[in-house]
Design a protein around this motif. Sequence first.
Motif, short mmCIF file in Angstrom:
data_model
loop_
_atom_site.label_atom_id
_atom_site.label_comp_id
_atom_site.label_asym_id
_atom_site.label_seq_id
_atom_site.Cartn_x
_atom_site.Cartn_y
_atom_site.Cartn_z
N GLY A 45 0.81 -1.21 0.00
CA GLY A 45 0.00 0.00 0.00
C GLY A 45 0.84 1.26 0.00
N VAL A 46 1.90 1.26 0.80
CA VAL A 46 2.80 2.43 0.85
C VAL A 46 3.51 2.60 -0.49
N GLU A 47 4.00 1.50 -1.05
CA GLU A 47 4.66 1.56 -2.35
C GLU A 47 3.74 2.16 -3.40
N ALA A 48 2.50 1.68 -3.44
CA ALA A 48 1.55 2.17 -4.43
C ALA A 48 1.24 3.65 -4.24
N ALA A 49 1.12 4.08 -2.99
CA ALA A 49 0.84 5.50 -2.73
C ALA A 49 1.98 6.38 -3.24
N TRP A 50 3.21 5.99 -2.94
CA TRP A 50 4.35 6.76 -3.45
C TRP A 50 4.37 6.77 -4.98
N ARG A 51 4.12 5.63 -5.59
CA ARG A 51 4.16 5.54 -7.05
C ARG A 51 3.03 6.34 -7.70
N THR A 52 1.98 6.63 -6.96
CA THR A 52 0.88 7.42 -7.50
C THR A 52 1.17 8.91 -7.44
N GLY A 53 2.18 9.31 -6.67
CA GLY A 53 2.61 10.70 -6.69
C GLY A 53 2.20 11.52 -5.48
N VAL A 54 1.87 10.87 -4.38
CA VAL A 54 1.53 11.61 -3.17
C VAL A 54 2.75 12.34 -2.64
N GLY A 55 2.52 13.45 -1.93
CA GLY A 55 3.65 14.24 -1.44
C GLY A 55 4.39 13.61 -0.27
N MET A 56 3.64 12.92 0.60
CA MET A 56 4.26 12.27 1.76
C MET A 56 3.37 11.11 2.19
N VAL A 57 4.01 10.07 2.70
CA VAL A 57 3.29 8.97 3.33
C VAL A 57 3.74 8.87 4.78
N ARG A 58 2.76 8.91 5.69
CA ARG A 58 3.04 8.64 7.10
C ARG A 58 2.55 7.23 7.40
N TYR A 59 3.45 6.36 7.83
CA TYR A 59 3.04 4.99 8.16
C TYR A 59 3.02 4.80 9.66
N LEU A 60 1.88 4.35 10.18
CA LEU A 60 1.71 4.06 11.59
C LEU A 60 1.18 2.64 11.71
N GLY A 61 2.05 1.72 12.09
CA GLY A 61 1.65 0.33 12.17
C GLY A 61 2.64 -0.48 12.98
N PRO A 62 2.47 -1.80 12.98
CA PRO A 62 3.35 -2.66 13.78
C PRO A 62 4.81 -2.51 13.42
N ARG A 63 5.67 -2.76 14.39
CA ARG A 63 7.11 -2.55 14.20
C ARG A 63 7.66 -3.37 13.04
N ARG A 64 7.26 -4.63 12.95
CA ARG A 64 7.79 -5.46 11.86
C ARG A 64 7.41 -4.88 10.51
N ALA A 65 6.15 -4.49 10.37
CA ALA A 65 5.70 -3.90 9.10
C ALA A 65 6.41 -2.58 8.84
N ALA A 66 6.59 -1.76 9.88
CA ALA A 66 7.27 -0.48 9.71
C ALA A 66 8.70 -0.68 9.24
N ASP A 67 9.38 -1.67 9.79
CA ASP A 67 10.76 -1.95 9.37
C ASP A 67 10.81 -2.33 7.89
N LEU A 68 9.86 -3.14 7.46
CA LEU A 68 9.82 -3.56 6.06
C LEU A 68 9.47 -2.39 5.14
N VAL A 69 8.54 -1.55 5.59
CA VAL A 69 8.18 -0.36 4.82
C VAL A 69 9.38 0.55 4.63
N LEU A 70 10.13 0.79 5.70
CA LEU A 70 11.30 1.68 5.61
C LEU A 70 12.41 1.06 4.78
N HIS A 71 12.53 -0.26 4.83
CA HIS A 71 13.54 -0.92 4.00
C HIS A 71 13.22 -0.73 2.52
N ARG A 72 11.94 -0.82 2.19
CA ARG A 72 11.52 -0.67 0.80
C ARG A 72 11.44 0.79 0.37
#
Length: 269
Positions: A45-72
């Motif tokens: 979901g975060v990847e798709a939002a960035w690829r759609t051209g949003v100015g910023m994505v704030r992710y608030l979720g579990p630590r494991r998911a957050a680590d994977l989001v930041l890695h990607r």
Amino acid sequence: MMGAWTADDTAGVLSEPTGSDDKYSRGVLGVRTGSDRYPGAAVLGVEAAWRTGVGMVRYLGPRRAADLVLHRRPETVCADGRVQAWLIGSGTDAAARTSDETAALREILRGDVPVVVDAGALDLVGDTSAPVIVTPHDREHDRLRDVFGLASVDGDRVDAAVETARVAGVVVLLKGAMTVVADPHGAVHRIDVETHRLATAGSGDVLAGVVGALAAAVSTGTPLAPVAASGAWLHSRAALLAVRANGGGPVTALDVAASLPAAIGAVAD
């Protein structure tokens, strides 16, 4: 009357950045998705939002998911703050949700900014004041209808989506080989999916990210049905482009997300 959503319709919803824009004016999407069991939904979901051209994505979720989001996507901000729209529920299970998480989601749904509600948060749609887009597939749609005391769908999907939208007071994006978007006032749009290779794990998470990004970018008070229909159209077109880029063969959800800029660029031209 149901009309087919087109590239021109989508172009009317999209906005190109200008020299006066910054990351805030281009839209900030808050994302509260993913779980320890399904952390990939947050990444997609975060990847798709960035690829759609949003100015910023704030992710608030579990630590494991957050680590994977930041890695990607290291540009993602994992801190609370102002947002123009929310995406919630992807990759979560209502049965496993904590009371604290339920309270946080209810607060979002009682806010003022648009909320895209997917998967594990659909059970909370009955208690909302925010403008809402729901993104169920057929089985989730039946469960959502049960929240409002409506019968399971055993007939026309279009009529059912229109009824759900009217009774629930939300925009319904009913996913399928023919995606239906209906709003509470009876407007209905059709998006014919351009490749059945889109039926793959994680595809819905990508769609939710696209719709969330578009919702964050539009002006306050903009009708959300065109936003939802445009997101579905871009998702379908990106899938077709991904299939072509892969020689006509299978694609993954990340392949679809990677093709979003090309789909958007072609519409913008």
